[in-house]
Design a protein around this motif. Structure first.
Motif, PDB file in Angstrom:
ATOM      1  N   ILE A   1       0.835  -1.203   0.000  1.00  0.00           N
ATOM      2  CA  ILE A   1       0.000   0.000   0.000  1.00  0.00           C
ATOM      3  C   ILE A   1       0.870   1.254   0.000  1.00  0.00           C
ATOM      4  CG2 ILE A   1      -1.712   1.331   1.299  1.00  0.00           C
ATOM      5  CD1 ILE A   1      -2.780  -1.212  -0.076  1.00  0.00           C
TER       6      ILE A   1
ATOM      7  N   THR B   1       2.899   1.580  -3.396  1.00  0.00           N
ATOM      8  CA  THR B   1       2.052   1.953  -4.529  1.00  0.00           C
ATOM      9  C   THR B   1       1.521   3.366  -4.383  1.00  0.00           C
ATOM     10  OG1 THR B   1       1.367  -0.382  -4.705  1.00  0.00           O
ATOM     11  CG2 THR B   1       0.095   1.243  -5.944  1.00  0.00           C
TER      12      THR B   1
ATOM     13  N   ILE C   1      -4.642   3.313  -5.546  1.00  0.00           N
ATOM     14  CA  ILE C   1      -4.524   2.879  -4.150  1.00  0.00           C
ATOM     15  C   ILE C   1      -4.696   4.063  -3.199  1.00  0.00           C
ATOM     16  CG2 ILE C   1      -2.879   2.036  -2.418  1.00  0.00           C
ATOM     17  CD1 ILE C   1      -4.043  -0.181  -4.068  1.00  0.00           C
TER      18      ILE C   1
END
Length: 274
Positions: A33, A36, A251
């Motif tokens: 997470i 990205t 994301i």
């Protein structure tokens, strides 16, 4: 719409499993997470004409969750995190000094560090939270509260927005209404109360006043987190942070609220229970 539904059906059960598992799986998730989202943030900066030091920023950003995990596991090596951050800041400046390029240096170095602190430092609290008592359950609770807040703020705003308060919530996101914000807060508090008294947090010492305070704080910070990302996107003149999740955007679009909620929940739990 179809792609959004597919992502939700496949992604939500996997996400719940990861949040409840904790450990190295949660650490891997945090790295994915953060990595990205940082890439998306720097990409937005570049598309707006800025020059973040992307490689150094990514390395520094990804060091934070891993050193946090090592520290929380009790290894002395994890205490090097302040050193790593200090070294990273110095390297960012040194790299521009070696380039002998002073134009927009403060903007680009500052933007690089902003991405690290905003995304990596804040979201890395999810690792620290997992080491608290019932930490994984609280992480899941935080995510459920964010989903509820986001959904009910949208539906309440759609059905009653601008009927009681003619002005919107913020010029940053003109479609958001005060009614939607209040609806998000109310249903977030209600959801936390239901979880606390009827489901998996029944053994928690959280009082009714604590439920009210935590529900309000989390809901407000979730909505500010969403507005915060909108602030950057408006500045960068970008609609979505990315398209990795199809109709859900990038994301960073999906985890902007959790970036603010995770540290909020962590410190509230420390205040209330430790």
């Amino acid at each position: 719409m179809k792609s959004r539904l597919i992502v939700a059906i496949l992604g939500i059960p996997v996400l719940i499993y990861i949040l409840l598992s904790g450990g190295l799986l949660l650490l891997l998730f945090a790295n994915v997470i953060i990595g990205t989202a940082l890439y998306e943030f720097y990409d937005m900066m570049e598309r707006s004409g800025k020059r973040p030091l992307k490689k150094l920023g990514m390395i520094l950003g990804l060091s934070i969750p891993n050193f946090t995990y090592i520290y929380m596991k009790g290894h002395h090596f994890g205490e090097l995190l302040p050193f790593v951050i200090s070294l990273g800041v110095m390297l960012l400046i040194i790299s521009r000094v070696l380039e002998s390029r002073s134009e927009e240096a403060s903007r680009d170095i500052g933007g690089t560090l902003l991405g690290v602190m905003y995304i990596s430092f804040l979201f890395s609290h999810i690792i620290a939270m997992s080491f608290l008592q019932q930490g994984n359950l609280w992480i899941l609770t935080a995510q459920i509260m964010v989903w509820v807040c986001d959904s009910f703020a949208y539906f309440v705003g759609l059905s009653t927005g601008r009927k009681f308060f003619r002005r919107g919530l913020s010029d940053i996101s003109p479609k958001k209404s005060i009614e939607g914000t209040l609806g998000g807060i109310f249903f977030t508090v209600l959801t936390l109360g239901i979880i606390r008294y009827f489901f998996y947090l029944k053994e928690s010492p959280l009082s009714l006043l604590g439920v009210l305070a935590m529900g309000i704080f989390v809901s407000v910070m979730a909505q500010i987190g969403d507005l915060g990302e909108s602030l950057f996107k408006r500045d960068f003149k970008i609609k979505d942070s990315g398209n990795i999740l199809g109709g859900h955007g990038g994301i960073l679009d999906r985890f902007d609220s959790m970036i603010f909620v995770v540290p909020t929940m962590f410190y509230l739990l420390k205040i209330l229970f430790v």
